[in-house]
Design an enzyme around this catalytic site. Structure first.
Site, PDB file in Angstrom:
ATOM      1  N   HIS A   1       2.497  -0.647   3.935  1.00 25.81           N
ATOM      2  CA  HIS A   1       2.377  -2.086   3.665  1.00 25.81           C
ATOM      3  C   HIS A   1       3.706  -2.844   3.697  1.00 25.81           C
ATOM      4  CE1 HIS A   1      -1.789  -1.498   3.061  1.00 25.81           C
ATOM      5  NE2 HIS A   1      -1.806  -1.202   1.783  1.00 25.81           N
TER       6      HIS A   1
ATOM      7  N   HIS B   1      -5.187  -8.144   1.231  1.00 24.18           N
ATOM      8  CA  HIS B   1      -5.538  -6.973   0.413  1.00 24.18           C
ATOM      9  C   HIS B   1      -6.330  -7.385  -0.827  1.00 24.18           C
ATOM     10  CE1 HIS B   1      -5.174  -2.923  -1.142  1.00 24.18           C
ATOM     11  NE2 HIS B   1      -4.407  -2.560  -0.132  1.00 24.18           N
TER      12      HIS B   1
ATOM     13  N   GLU C   1      -9.669  -4.279   4.579  1.00 26.40           N
ATOM     14  CA  GLU C   1      -8.416  -4.731   5.176  1.00 26.40           C
ATOM     15  C   GLU C   1      -8.570  -4.661   6.691  1.00 26.40           C
ATOM     16  OE1 GLU C   1      -5.349  -2.141   3.147  1.00 26.40           O
ATOM     17  OE2 GLU C   1      -7.137  -1.725   1.985  1.00 26.40           O
TER      18      GLU C   1
HETATM   19  C1  GLA Z   1      -4.307   0.612   1.036  1.00 33.13           C
HETATM   20  C2  GLA Z   1      -4.110   2.054   1.231  1.00 33.13           C
HETATM   21  C3  GLA Z   1      -4.427   2.782  -0.045  1.00 33.13           C
HETATM   22  C4  GLA Z   1      -3.576   2.267  -1.191  1.00 33.13           C
HETATM   23  C5  GLA Z   1      -3.759   0.775  -1.301  1.00 33.13           C
HETATM   24  C6  GLA Z   1      -2.827   0.158  -2.302  1.00 33.13           C
HETATM   25  O1  GLA Z   1      -5.619   0.278   0.984  1.00 33.13           O
HETATM   26  O2  GLA Z   1      -4.857   2.557   2.290  1.00 33.13           O
HETATM   27  O3  GLA Z   1      -4.191   4.155   0.131  1.00 33.13           O
HETATM   28  O4  GLA Z   1      -2.231   2.528  -0.948  1.00 33.13           O
HETATM   29  O5  GLA Z   1      -3.551   0.158  -0.069  1.00 33.13           O
HETATM   30  O6  GLA Z   1      -2.923   0.706  -3.564  1.00 33.13           O
END
Ligand code: GLA
Length: 348
Positions: free
Chosen positions: A100, A170, A307
């Site tokens: 991210h 997110h 996402e």
């Molecule tokens: C995304 C990732 C997860 C986790 C979240 C944040 O969805 O795929 O594994 O890291 O972000 O907590």
């Protein structure tokens, strides 16, 4: 912010009746969707996204709650990629991988308000050349438009050098209300006959596999909890659903990736996007963040994320759709979260 930068909250109201139940609050810290209120089957407003009461709590949490994620949403394996023959090391914040956007991704920046109307707002951000290790100065503009149909998020970006770009939101949804507990009884449907299996650290192996005959087959609506605990290698490795599904495409440029439904409120949601993939994350590791809005306790699986994205680790996976943004060209994607009510999951 500690340096004195003010953080603002913007309130969007859908055009329509004065007492519209469609209200959305966005904060400029991380461009986060802080609340999203829609009517339930009785017309009562329900806030369907997780969020916090204070900026301190937003800054303290590490779950990307509600945030805009970039420059590269999801994972880059080995925290490194090669573009035009040059190697770009990134910050490893998820074991050996970069997740991210790295140490200070777009979710931790204060975005600038470019435009604000009653039902729409545009935020912007300039990510300088080599920010978090990514080449090119990237100018990003994200527009949120709320209507009685739902929330549309449009992302545009331009770079002065070739770079990689993958932007998403997110938000953690809970269609029974942000403070209602586990989402395992809520229904999910993914319009995807294939997904990208992952190896250690949730880095895709590069394979694009059929969901057929596995618990990853969510083409028929079913409660999130029904098969999430099955001893299927991919689920065991990730602690539940936390994978990229390859959205089945149909005519047109925007396709429905997913639908979800709460039997408690009757609220149904669709997620449609122009992007090729969607990470369905069941909030497997959500616990441990500060108290949420109104003192709510957010435990594991109290919210799910859809996402929309380029596939994880695309910068290192030649077989995946390209996430490369050429100098001077425009990145543009749209994701729409639509809401309504349904009386049964078969209607999704
Ligand atoms: C995304 C990732 C997860 C986790 C979240 C944040 O969805 O795929 O594994 O890291 O972000 O907590």
């Amino acid at each position: 912010m500690p340096d004195g930068t003010p953080v603002e909250e913007l309130t969007l109201r859908a055009l329509g009746p004065e007492d519209t139940k469609y209200v959305c609050k966005i904060i400029t810290y991380g461009g986060a969707v802080r609340s999203l209120t829609v009517p339930d089957r009785n017309g009562n407003p329900v806030d369907v996204v997780l969020g916090f009461d204070t900026l301190e709590d937003y800054r303290a949490q590490d779950k990307y709650i509600g945030a805009l994620v970039g420059r590269y949403a999801n994972r880059v394996g080995g925290a490194e990629f090669t573009l035009n023959g040059a190697q770009y090391p990134l910050f490893a914040n998820d074991g050996p991988n970069s997740l991210h956007g790295g140490r200070t991704g777009f979710d931790k920046r204060v975005w600038t308000v470019e435009e604000l109307g009653g039902s729409a707002a545009t935020l912007s951000l300039v990510s300088p050349d080599m920010d978090e290790g990514y080449p090119g100065s990237l100018e990003v503009r994200v527009t949120y438009t709320l209507s009685e149909g739902g929330l549309a998020i449009s992302y545009r970006a331009k770079s002065d050098r070739d770079t990689v770009c993958n932007l998403t939101n997110h938000s953690y949804f809970n269609l029974s209300g942000h403070d209602s507990g586990s989402v395992e009884g809520q229904y999910i449907k993914l319009n995807a006959s294939r997904y990208t299996p992952a190896g250690p650290g949730s880095i895709p192996t590069g394979e694009i596999a059929p969901v057929e005959g596995t618990p990853m087959d969510l083409r028929t609506a079913q409660p999130i909890g029904t098969r999430i605990g099955e001893p299927f290698g991919q689920l065991v490795m990730a602690g539940g659903y936390d994978h990229n599904w390859v959205i089945d495409k149909h005519e047109g440029t925007i396709w429905t990736a997913a639908a979800a439904w709460s039997p408690d409120t009757g609220i149904a949601m669709d997620a449609a996007t122009t992007l090729p993939g969607v990470q369905f994350y069941a909030g497997n590791f959500l616990s441990g963040c500060p108290r949420g809005k109104g003192g709510a306790v957010y435990g594991d699986r109290h919210g799910f994320c859809l996402e929309t994205q380029f596939f994880p680790d695309s910068p290192n996976q030649p077989g995946f759709p390209s996430c490369v943004l050429k100098a001077g060209e425009e990145y543009h994607s749209v994701t729409v979260y639509s809401f309504g009510v349904a009386d049964c999951a078969e209607k999704l």
